[in-house]
Design an enzyme around this catalytic site. Structure first.
Site, PDB file in Angstrom:
ATOM      1  N   ASP A  36       0.453  -7.939  47.368  1.00 35.71           N
ATOM      2  CA  ASP A  36      -0.279  -9.047  47.987  1.00 35.71           C
ATOM      3  C   ASP A  36      -1.682  -8.659  48.424  1.00 35.71           C
ATOM      4  O   ASP A  36      -2.648  -9.371  48.138  1.00 35.71           O
ATOM      5  CB  ASP A  36       0.487  -9.579  49.212  1.00 35.71           C
ATOM      6  CG  ASP A  36       1.626 -10.504  48.790  1.00 35.71           C
ATOM      7  OD1 ASP A  36       1.594 -11.008  47.651  1.00 35.71           O
ATOM      8  OD2 ASP A  36       2.537 -10.722  49.615  1.00 35.71           O
ATOM      9  N   ARG A 116       0.890  -4.429  65.104  1.00 32.71           N
ATOM     10  CA  ARG A 116      -0.132  -5.441  64.770  1.00 32.71           C
ATOM     11  C   ARG A 116      -1.336  -5.399  65.700  1.00 32.71           C
ATOM     12  O   ARG A 116      -2.466  -5.446  65.231  1.00 32.71           O
ATOM     13  CB  ARG A 116       0.483  -6.844  64.711  1.00 32.71           C
ATOM     14  CG  ARG A 116       1.175  -7.242  63.403  1.00 32.71           C
ATOM     15  CD  ARG A 116       1.636  -6.139  62.579  1.00 32.71           C
ATOM     16  NE  ARG A 116       2.256  -6.519  61.312  1.00 32.71           N
ATOM     17  CZ  ARG A 116       2.821  -5.659  60.491  1.00 32.71           C
ATOM     18  NH1 ARG A 116       2.847  -4.370  60.813  1.00 32.71           N
ATOM     19  NH2 ARG A 116       3.366  -6.031  59.358  1.00 32.71           N
ATOM     20  N   ASP A 145       4.002 -11.987  62.084  1.00 33.11           N
ATOM     21  CA  ASP A 145       2.862 -11.074  62.014  1.00 33.11           C
ATOM     22  C   ASP A 145       1.520 -11.800  61.962  1.00 33.11           C
ATOM     23  O   ASP A 145       0.539 -11.342  62.536  1.00 33.11           O
ATOM     24  CB  ASP A 145       3.030 -10.115  60.831  1.00 33.11           C
ATOM     25  CG  ASP A 145       4.156  -9.114  61.081  1.00 33.11           C
ATOM     26  OD1 ASP A 145       4.387  -8.785  62.258  1.00 33.11           O
ATOM     27  OD2 ASP A 145       4.810  -8.678  60.121  1.00 33.11           O
ATOM     28  N   SER A 196      11.379  -7.001  51.789  1.00 36.16           N
ATOM     29  CA  SER A 196      10.095  -6.906  52.469  1.00 36.16           C
ATOM     30  C   SER A 196      10.277  -5.847  53.550  1.00 36.16           C
ATOM     31  O   SER A 196      11.124  -5.981  54.427  1.00 36.16           O
ATOM     32  CB  SER A 196       9.743  -8.257  53.089  1.00 36.16           C
ATOM     33  OG  SER A 196       8.721  -8.079  54.042  1.00 36.16           O
TER      34      SER A 196
HETATM   35  N1  ARG Z   1      11.036  -9.564  62.169  1.00 37.06           N
HETATM   36  C1  ARG Z   1      10.273  -8.456  62.602  1.00 37.06           C
HETATM   37  C2  ARG Z   1       9.160  -8.877  63.507  1.00 37.06           C
HETATM   38  O1  ARG Z   1       8.824 -10.015  63.515  1.00 37.06           O
HETATM   39  C3  ARG Z   1       9.800  -7.619  61.471  1.00 37.06           C
HETATM   40  C4  ARG Z   1       8.674  -8.145  60.655  1.00 37.06           C
HETATM   41  C5  ARG Z   1       8.405  -7.194  59.572  1.00 37.06           C
HETATM   42  N2  ARG Z   1       7.379  -7.575  58.694  1.00 37.06           N
HETATM   43  C6  ARG Z   1       7.495  -7.477  57.372  1.00 37.06           C
HETATM   44  N3  ARG Z   1       6.452  -7.727  56.684  1.00 37.06           N
HETATM   45  N4  ARG Z   1       8.608  -7.121  56.784  1.00 37.06           N
HETATM   46  O2  ARG Z   1       8.613  -8.093  64.231  1.00 37.06           O
END
Ligand code: ARG
Length: 418
Positions: A36, A116, A145, A196
């Site tokens: 991506d 983040r 995110d 992912s």
């Molecule tokens: N669900 C988790 C969170 O919101 C993990 C997110 C992980 N991101 C990803 N791109 N796989 O913090």
């Protein structure tokens, strides 16, 4: 006629014969090296006319950064940078989560939620250095995110524009691969992507594929940090100073090193897996699988040490606030006045949280077996039932009578409860 890009002007302007003209505008993209964000480098240049600065922030995700830099340049980046933020991440972000015993919904140690804001901080710094007017990230519109990036970026520099190519372009995975092929972007991706994954030194998050059915077992192959290779009873002593882990088994290390060490040790017992359905900020319930061996061990140890170091009322109020803290950080509110105020409370609470915790790893489990502190409020002469007992037993009678006086009065007036 030659036009030079005006050094004192923001990117995107040039002075030509005294007239300010628009030239290339610049964007800093949070670059992971995956499909991506590689396609995003090209898309931001071709479709939106940006010069793209690809920025990767090393928060302990591992991988080959030389290869990543090459990929970004091949995809057409104007510049590429890798920032080593491992210690900053550990000291200024993970440490606050340890103080807060932070577990979102009582389970998730905020792995991605913590990284983040540190990535956002570096995006904003880079935007200043490169005189960029915009920053970009590769998040979809369905996750947390995007919220964390955008709220943090706006808190740090409200005037930056935010571009979210993946949310905007509406490509399926196949479309992205086709776009990459059409524009000669080198990728190593297959049309079928199963998972992912997001990783940093605090843990690993795995989503999608078979796990989208909350009843289904995660395929064993998804685990990397928690593959059990031993079961023998092993003792580990973690020492804290004012709420900060400072050594393991007497060896002083940086926090990043302690986390690295415990990830390997605790993970080798298969400890640190979390399988849950969590409530995302955007209203979706999602099945998540995490591996966070060091996080689970350090939070267990830290909160156990607090049990002997914190006075009861403070301990109870802290529990309420730390749950709120975890929720705010999960929701992307790292840089927010409420979260900062909670930080002040939490930091102040740690003044006396110094001591050692003895953890036992055995089979596929971890538990606390001992704790000690020079500041311990545990008083043997008050707790014991033997002859050394100094507790004033006679005082208890009046205390209990007055404690229950309201209930007694009410029962006398309104009738007793059955
Ligand atoms: N669900 C988790 C969170 O919101 C993990 C997110 C992980 N991101 C990803 N791109 N796989 O913090």
């Amino acid at each position: 006629m030659e036009c030079l890009e005006g050094k004192s002007e923001p990117a995107g302007t040039a002075i030509c014969d005294g007239v300010i003209e628009l030239t290339n505008k610049r964007v800093v993209l949070a670059y992971s090296g995956g499909l991506d964000t590689s396609v995003a480098v090209k898309w931001l240049s071709v479709e939106l006319g940006y010069e793209v600065v690809a920025l990767s922030v090393d928060v302990g995700q591992g991988g080959d950064f030389d290869e990543l830099k090459k990929r970004a340049m091949d995809a057409g980046a104007y510049a590429v940078e890798v920032v080593d933020a491992k210690d900053e991440f550990a000291e200024n972000f993970v440490q606050d989560a340890i103080i807060a015993n932070a577990l979102y919904e009582g389970k998730y140690p905020l792995v991605s939620s913590l990284s983040r804001p540190v990535i956002a901080r570096h995006l904003v710094d880079a935007a200043t250095r490169y005189e960029a007017t915009a920053v970009a990230h590769g998040c979809t519109g369905k996750g947390n995110d995007q919220v964390r990036f955008e709220v943090s970026i706006r808190a740090l520099n409200p005037s930056l524009e935010i571009v979210a190519p993946v949310r905007t372009w509406g490509f399926s995975r196949e479309d992205s691969i086709d776009y990459a092929e059409k524009h000669d972007v080198k990728i190593n991706a297959t049309k079928q992507k199963l998972y992912s994954i997001d990783q940093n030194l605090w843990g690993r998050a795995i989503e999608c594929g078979e796990m989208e059915d909350p009843w289904a077992s995660p395929p064993v192959g998804v685990y990397e940090m928690t593959i059990p290779t031993r079961t023998d009873r092993t003792e580990v002593i973690v020492s804290f100073e004012a709420g900060k882990p400072v050594s393991v088994d007497g060896n002083r290390m940086s926090l990043a090193e302690i986390i690295g060490h415990l990830n390997l040790l605790v993970g080798s017992f298969g400890v640190g897996r979390i399988d849950m359905v969590e409530n995302r900020r955007v209203g979706i319930k999602s099945r998540e699988v995490y591996e966070a061996p060091a996080a689970i061990a350090l939070i267990a140890a830290h909160s156990d040490l607090e049990d002997i170091c914190l006075e009861r009322e403070l301990a109870h109020e802290k529990r309420r606030i730390q749950n709120e803290w975890a929720r705010l950080v999960y929701d992307g509110m790292w840089f927010s006045p409420l979260k900062q105020s909670y930080d002040a409370f939490l930091k102040h609470s740690q003044k006396f949280v110094t001591g050692d915790v003895r953890l036992i790893l055995e089979g596929n489990s971890l538990h606390v077996e001992g704790r000690r502190s020079p500041n311990s409020l545990y008083d043997y002469s008050l707790a014991t039932y033997d002859s050394a007992d100094l507790f004033r037993h006679a005082d208890a009678e009046g205390f209990v009578r007055i404690f229950g006086l309201g209930v007694q009065t009410w029962a006398a007036k309104q009738g007793t409860l059955s």
